[in-house]
Design a protein around this motif. Structure first.
Motif, mmCIF file in Angstrom:
data_model
loop_
_atom_site.group_PDB
_atom_site.id
_atom_site.type_symbol
_atom_site.label_atom_id
_atom_site.label_comp_id
_atom_site.label_asym_id
_atom_site.label_seq_id
_atom_site.Cartn_x
_atom_site.Cartn_y
_atom_site.Cartn_z
ATOM 1 N N ALA A 1 5.417 64.009 35.594
ATOM 2 C CA ALA A 1 4.147 63.516 35.049
ATOM 3 C C ALA A 1 4.111 63.814 33.559
ATOM 4 C CB ALA A 1 2.963 64.174 35.747
ATOM 5 N N MET A 2 3.330 63.002 32.840
ATOM 6 C CA MET A 2 3.218 63.211 31.402
ATOM 7 C C MET A 2 1.906 62.647 30.884
ATOM 8 S SD MET A 2 5.740 60.304 29.716
ATOM 9 C CE MET A 2 7.223 61.175 30.155
ATOM 10 N N ALA B 1 6.339 68.394 34.083
ATOM 11 C CA ALA B 1 5.322 67.719 33.276
ATOM 12 C C ALA B 1 5.446 68.096 31.808
ATOM 13 C CB ALA B 1 3.921 68.074 33.785
ATOM 14 N N HIS C 1 2.924 67.635 27.999
ATOM 15 C CA HIS C 1 1.568 67.371 27.472
ATOM 16 C C HIS C 1 1.611 67.547 25.957
ATOM 17 C CE1 HIS C 1 -2.630 68.628 26.461
ATOM 18 N NE2 HIS C 1 -2.997 67.897 27.484
ATOM 19 N N SER D 1 1.270 70.724 35.944
ATOM 20 C CA SER D 1 2.595 71.226 35.549
ATOM 21 C C SER D 1 3.121 72.306 36.482
ATOM 22 C CB SER D 1 2.553 71.751 34.113
ATOM 23 O OG SER D 1 1.926 73.020 34.026
#
Length: 383
Positions: free
Chosen positions: A147-148, A325, A327, A320
């Protein structure tokens, strides 16, 4: 034309519309879990771009999941779109949302070709309550490979520190009385709050630079000539790690209880929303994002060069700890303004703010392509 150039062309085809959406969000801010118009506007855009959209999603009225690609590892791009009370998009969630949309559109057309799936996930209520935790619990990240998201800031930081946080409501109850004629008949709940505030201020000397305690009065009494029998307040407790947060929370509760004892009041606590965890930046995606940002002319800083004591908190930290992940913080020349100031909100719709959206979207898209084209999914470090 290589994959990154194709992604650039796809993004540029919608860039003008993304700028318009960002400005519209700036002009129409909505608070946590009330982002009805904002989520609908984002969903309409993604639907028009050919995404298969679930809306509402995961049992949350203002959440959505927009998907492309038939199979393979899933990359989730998180979009935030809630605003702050009184100061609107002073944390730049209009940029976060449109950068997420832009990155999704940039890579969606290559998902089947490169064997991956893309999900633009609408995540409500980051500023309060922690919508991503609800989405985690509902299974939104259960099948994700990674995910990001990106976040605007006054500085470029590819691997920012985010503090763990707990939101607490503290209510003191005392006894009403005439403040002039018979104050001795009352029990002053405001005195209890003041004593708590002083206890917190006294404790600050013993706090680590990454420990944070801050609060406001949300109900302060009814009239000056009435001893206040009820005072409501909201507090944030922050620390660098979950263990330290538990320690700080125990200390804060002890200070609040001591204030009640000293003034003869009772005290009640209620946790508001979810605890947010510290953030863990996945190393490979962090390095790729920094390199792609450099290709766009943007040099990313690193957390080691920035004091952790200047960090905030995000429910992306919880994500995260579930999937790999990142950010990154995308800097803007805000003329000294920082997040959660009205001047910062105004900067999001300047050409510099629009460039931050563009760079964030493209750096995410190109990072996804680097992982997918090299089939590097297995190299991502599991949390």
């Amino acid at each position: 034309m290589d994959a990154k150039q194709r992604a650039l062309s796809s993004f540029e085809a919608v860039e003008g519309e993304l700028k318009a959406i960002s400005r519209w969000m700036y002009e129409n801010p909505e608070m946590a879990f009330a982002e009805f118009a904002s989520s609908r506007r984002l969903v309409e855009f993604l639907t028009a771009q050919g995404f298969v959209v679930e809306y509402p999603a995961y049992g949350i009225e203002t959440a959505f999941a927009a998907r492309a690609g038939k199979g393979g590892p899933e990359m989730v791009i998180c979009a935030e779109y809630d605003a702050l009370p009184g100061i609107g998009h002073a944390c730049g969630h209009n940029i976060i949302a449109t950068a997420a949309l832009g990155a999704g559109v940039a890579v969606a057309g290559m998902a089947d070709e490169l064997g991956f799936r893309i999900t633009v996930l609408g995540t409500p209520a980051e500023e309060a309550r922690g919508g991503k935790v609800d989405l985690i619990n509902a299974g939104a990240f259960a099948g994700a490979a990674a995910a990001m998201m990106v976040h605007p800031s006054s500085e470029n930081t590819v691997d920012p520190v985010a503090l763990a946080i707990k939101h607490l409501s503290v209510t003191y109850r005392g006894k009403d009385a005439h403040a002039a004629a018979a104050p001795w008949e009352g029990i002053n709940a405001l005195d209890a709050f003041v004593q708590l505030y002083m206890n917190v201020s006294t404790f600050r000397q013993q706090m680590l630079p990454t420990d944070k305690l801050h609060g406001i009065v949300t109900r302060g009494g009814d009239a000056p000539n009435i001893i206040p029998s009820r005072i409501d307040s909201e507090w944030y407790v922050r620390a660098l790690t979950k263990d330290r947060l538990e320690y700080m929370s125990r200390r804060f509760v002890a200070m609040a209880e001591a204030a009640a004892l000293a003034t003869g009041c009772t005290v009640e606590f209620e946790q508001s929303g979810h605890e947010y965890e510290d953030i863990v930046s996945e190393p490979l995606m962090t390095e790729l994002f920094a390199a792609n940002s450099a290709s766009l002319g943007r040099t990313m800083g690193w957390a080691k060069d920035r004091p952790a004591s200047t960090s905030g908190s995000t429910d992306m930290g919880n994500v995260s700890h579930v999937v790999p992940a990142i950010h990154p913080m995308i800097g803007m020349d805000t003329k000294g303004a920082v997040n959660h100031q009205p001047e910062f909100a105004a900067h999001t719709i300047t050409p510099d703010g629009e460039k931050a959206m563009r760079d964030g979207a493209l750096a995410m898209a190109w990072t996804i392509l680097d992982v997918a084209s090299g089939n590097r999914w297995g190299e991502l470090a599991k949390p």
